[in-house]
Design an enzyme around this catalytic site. Structure first.
Site, mmCIF file in Angstrom:
data_model
loop_
_atom_site.group_PDB
_atom_site.id
_atom_site.type_symbol
_atom_site.label_atom_id
_atom_site.label_comp_id
_atom_site.label_asym_id
_atom_site.label_seq_id
_atom_site.Cartn_x
_atom_site.Cartn_y
_atom_site.Cartn_z
ATOM 1 N N CYS A 1 -4.759 -3.612 8.701
ATOM 2 C CA CYS A 1 -5.595 -3.219 7.562
ATOM 3 C C CYS A 1 -6.340 -4.425 6.998
ATOM 4 O O CYS A 1 -7.445 -4.298 6.483
ATOM 5 C CB CYS A 1 -4.755 -2.580 6.469
ATOM 6 S SG CYS A 1 -4.083 -0.975 6.940
ATOM 7 N N ASN B 1 -5.125 -6.743 -3.543
ATOM 8 C CA ASN B 1 -4.126 -5.684 -3.382
ATOM 9 C C ASN B 1 -4.412 -4.505 -4.312
ATOM 10 O O ASN B 1 -3.981 -3.384 -4.063
ATOM 11 C CB ASN B 1 -2.711 -6.187 -3.748
ATOM 12 C CG ASN B 1 -2.237 -7.338 -2.880
ATOM 13 O OD1 ASN B 1 -1.474 -8.182 -3.354
ATOM 14 N ND2 ASN B 1 -2.672 -7.392 -1.637
ATOM 15 N N GLN C 1 -6.791 -2.612 -5.173
ATOM 16 C CA GLN C 1 -7.601 -1.475 -4.742
ATOM 17 C C GLN C 1 -6.710 -0.326 -4.258
ATOM 18 O O GLN C 1 -7.133 0.806 -4.198
ATOM 19 C CB GLN C 1 -8.582 -1.976 -3.665
ATOM 20 C CG GLN C 1 -9.132 -0.986 -2.672
ATOM 21 C CD GLN C 1 -8.336 -0.989 -1.369
ATOM 22 O OE1 GLN C 1 -7.196 -1.478 -1.310
ATOM 23 N NE2 GLN C 1 -8.927 -0.447 -0.307
ATOM 24 N N CYS D 1 -11.685 -17.483 12.211
ATOM 25 C CA CYS D 1 -11.467 -16.111 11.738
ATOM 26 C C CYS D 1 -10.792 -16.215 10.375
ATOM 27 O O CYS D 1 -11.025 -17.161 9.640
ATOM 28 C CB CYS D 1 -10.630 -15.311 12.732
ATOM 29 S SG CYS D 1 -8.972 -15.964 12.984
ATOM 30 N N GLY E 1 0.808 -1.217 0.000
ATOM 31 C CA GLY E 1 0.000 0.000 0.000
ATOM 32 C C GLY E 1 0.837 1.261 0.000
ATOM 33 O O GLY E 1 0.702 2.117 -0.878
ATOM 34 N N LYS F 1 5.675 -9.574 -6.132
ATOM 35 C CA LYS F 1 5.468 -8.127 -6.033
ATOM 36 C C LYS F 1 6.742 -7.362 -6.353
ATOM 37 O O LYS F 1 6.702 -6.292 -6.959
ATOM 38 C CB LYS F 1 5.015 -7.753 -4.608
ATOM 39 C CG LYS F 1 3.553 -7.961 -4.344
ATOM 40 C CD LYS F 1 3.174 -7.310 -3.014
ATOM 41 C CE LYS F 1 1.728 -7.633 -2.666
ATOM 42 N NZ LYS F 1 1.326 -7.065 -1.368
ATOM 43 N N ASN G 1 3.340 -4.449 9.673
ATOM 44 C CA ASN G 1 3.274 -5.108 10.977
ATOM 45 C C ASN G 1 4.289 -4.498 11.931
ATOM 46 O O ASN G 1 5.286 -3.910 11.516
ATOM 47 C CB ASN G 1 3.512 -6.609 10.817
ATOM 48 C CG ASN G 1 4.908 -6.908 10.308
ATOM 49 O OD1 ASN G 1 5.858 -6.969 11.086
ATOM 50 N ND2 ASN G 1 5.053 -7.053 9.006
#
Ligand code: ZN
Lengths: 93, 404
Positions: free
Chosen positions: B205, B87, B89, B362, B58, B103, B148
């Site tokens: 995020c 990713n 967005q 989760c 990001g 990446k 993180n």
């Protein structure tokens, strides 16, 4: 005497999404403001203070642009119209 | 919050100027060259600069693109992840055709297209205590785009030990923070936040979401600071934390002071070499780890249990402890939603059935382990959680569903 508290995004769930709350603390100190804040936004106090009642080390409380840690900590005075900001660590990137 | 006049003074430029710019470079950078403060000397410094961007996600996306366009001579990309559709967005350095690619390589290709004069160095690895000093040593300045706490403390400490300026940024939903940590001239990240929050207390995020364009708001501040430091112009954000609220469209400047008791840059440092940052930040709390031990089922087992429940051979309640937005995107069939926070504050306990087993899941298994600790603490001895969470479910049971 009312004090405005800026609520960071990650703690707005405690405040019904509000970005700031105005509180009337019983004592005009940071500790008093956090007390009054927790009464309005139950649970938020525990995110700012640890079990022993000290400021958590990954959350800052600012009086205007000054970190209370470098003033008088929780005893720092919060006169009328002070803006108190809560600034927690976030790690998103 | 009052807006203050900058209190920090200009610092000397981090790098010396390159010998010369080619005719093509002069043409390319003409809009910089005619700014008196940048000029030929500033542009030559950028050409000579070596900047490492940690993460091409990001924050790293806009940061790398503008650093490249600005003419930073050597750009390092440290990234081990691959491009995922979720990713795109916000991670604008990658495109649709890059989904599934590394990446680092995708970012390198975009940079080459933006500015062929940039020398791109790809570090396709995960930053760790074992490689951080070696990797960071080759650069003049570090731009942090990680997601993180463990990596942020690692980068800070390595930066302090090596004397490198560390341009830091962080984002969540509509809010961002940015600063420059440079122990030789001001505070470091540990001076600001001495300890990380316990795992699970601060959402990432991936859990809470982020407005895509916020990456540009904070990433562009980081690039602005990098350029100012490299060329020695303006007042850098050393000793100042900028807090940006996109909803109010407001920037606040807060003072950050050097802490004489700082563990890494203070008067008597206790951190004199890199430590175990996963341990320091705690990937999972001890309570959660204890609760999950012997109470974790696999997605295959869950699939079987669900079939048995349909046949009336088994009864349990399946609870998704993620946030509503995540639940909307993908969930395990037959589940109900009770976000983790409602377990931590105790309000969820009243809603749990007492006559049926409780099964929690989760996204990946960390949040459900924390909720499990609460549920077990409340007396639900047979409660379990699903290892690997919905990500494992999609991978192994329903591969046609999205993962986030
Ligand atoms: Zn420090």
């Amino acid at each position: 005497m009312s004090v405005t508290v800026r609520i960071p995004t990650i703690l707005r769930t405690y405040a019904d999404g509000a970005s700031e709350l105005t509180v009337d603390p019983a004592t005009q100190t940071v500790a008093g403001v956090i007390d009054a804040l927790d009464a309005k936004a139950p649970g938020i106090g525990a995110r700012i203070l640890d079990d022993g009642g000290s400021l958590r080390r990954f959350v800052h409380v600012y009086i205007d642009d000054e970190d209370v840690r470098f003033l008088s900590g929780l005893d720092t005075a919060t006169p009328e119209r002070t803006v108190v900001s809560v600034v927690p660590a976030v790690a998103g990137g | 919050m009052t807006t203050l006049a900058p209190t920090a003074t200009a610092l000397p430029p981090v790098v010396e100027p390159a010998d010369s710019l080619s005719v093509d470079e002069v043409r390319r950078y003409s809009r910089h060259l005619i700014i008196p403060d940048v000029g030929m000397s500033g542009q030559k410094r950028l050409k000579n600069a070596r900047v490492l961007c940690i993460g091409a996600g990001g924050l790293g996306s806009p940061a790398l693109m503008y650093l490249a366009a600005a003419g930073v001579g050597t750009l390092g990309i440290l990234e081990f992840d691959t491009v995922d559709e979720s990713n795109l967005q916000r991670q604008i350095i990658h495109g649709q055709s890059d989904v599934g690619r590394s990446k680092a390589e995708s970012a390198r290709d975009s940079i080459r297209e933006i500015n062929p004069y940039v020398n791109v160095v790809v570090h396709d690895e995960r930053l760790a205590s074992s490689n951080a000093l070696r990797v960071l040593a080759g650069y003049d300045l570090i731009v942090d785009g990680t997601d993180n706490f463990a990596t942020r403390y690692l980068v800070n400490d390595a930066g302090v030990l090596l004397g490198k300026p560390y341009v830091w940024g962080s984002i969540y939903r509509f809010e961002g923070q940015a600063s420059v940590f440079w122990a030789e001239h001001g505070p470091c990240y540990r001076c600001l936040y001495p300890d990380p929050p316990p795992p699970g207390m601060v959402p990432s995020c991936a859990e809470g979401g982020v407005l895509g364009v916020l990456c540009a708001s904070i990433g562009s501040i980081q690039v602005t600071e990098a350029i100012k430091l490299l060329t020695g112009i303006g007042q850098p954000l050393v000793g100042t934390l900028v807090v940006y609220d996109a909803l109010a469209l407001e920037y606040r400047r807060l003072k950050v002071r050097k802490d004489p008791n700082c563990a890494v840059c203070g008067d008597r440092p206790t951190v004199t070499e890199l430590i175990d940052y996963e341990l320091f930040c705690g990937a999972i709390s001890t309570e959660a780890a204890d609760a999950a031990r012997d109470s974790t089922i696999s997605v295959v087992q869950l699939d079987q249990w669900l079939t048995e429940r349909e046949r009336g051979e088994r009864d349990f309640v399946l609870i998704d402890v993620r946030e509503p937005g995540e639940y909307e995107i993908v969930a395990i069939p037959g589940s109900v939603l009770i976000p983790k926070g409602r377990f931590l504050d105790g309000t969820a306990l009243g809603e749990l059935p007492t006559d049926r087993q409780v099964v929690l899941y989760c996204k990946g298994g960390v949040r459900s382990a924390e909720a499990l600790a609460v549920v077990k603490g409340a007396g639900y001895a047979d409660a379990v959680h699903v290892g690997g969470g919905v990500v494992a479910w999609v991978t192994q049971i329903e591969p046609d569903k999205p993962t986030d």
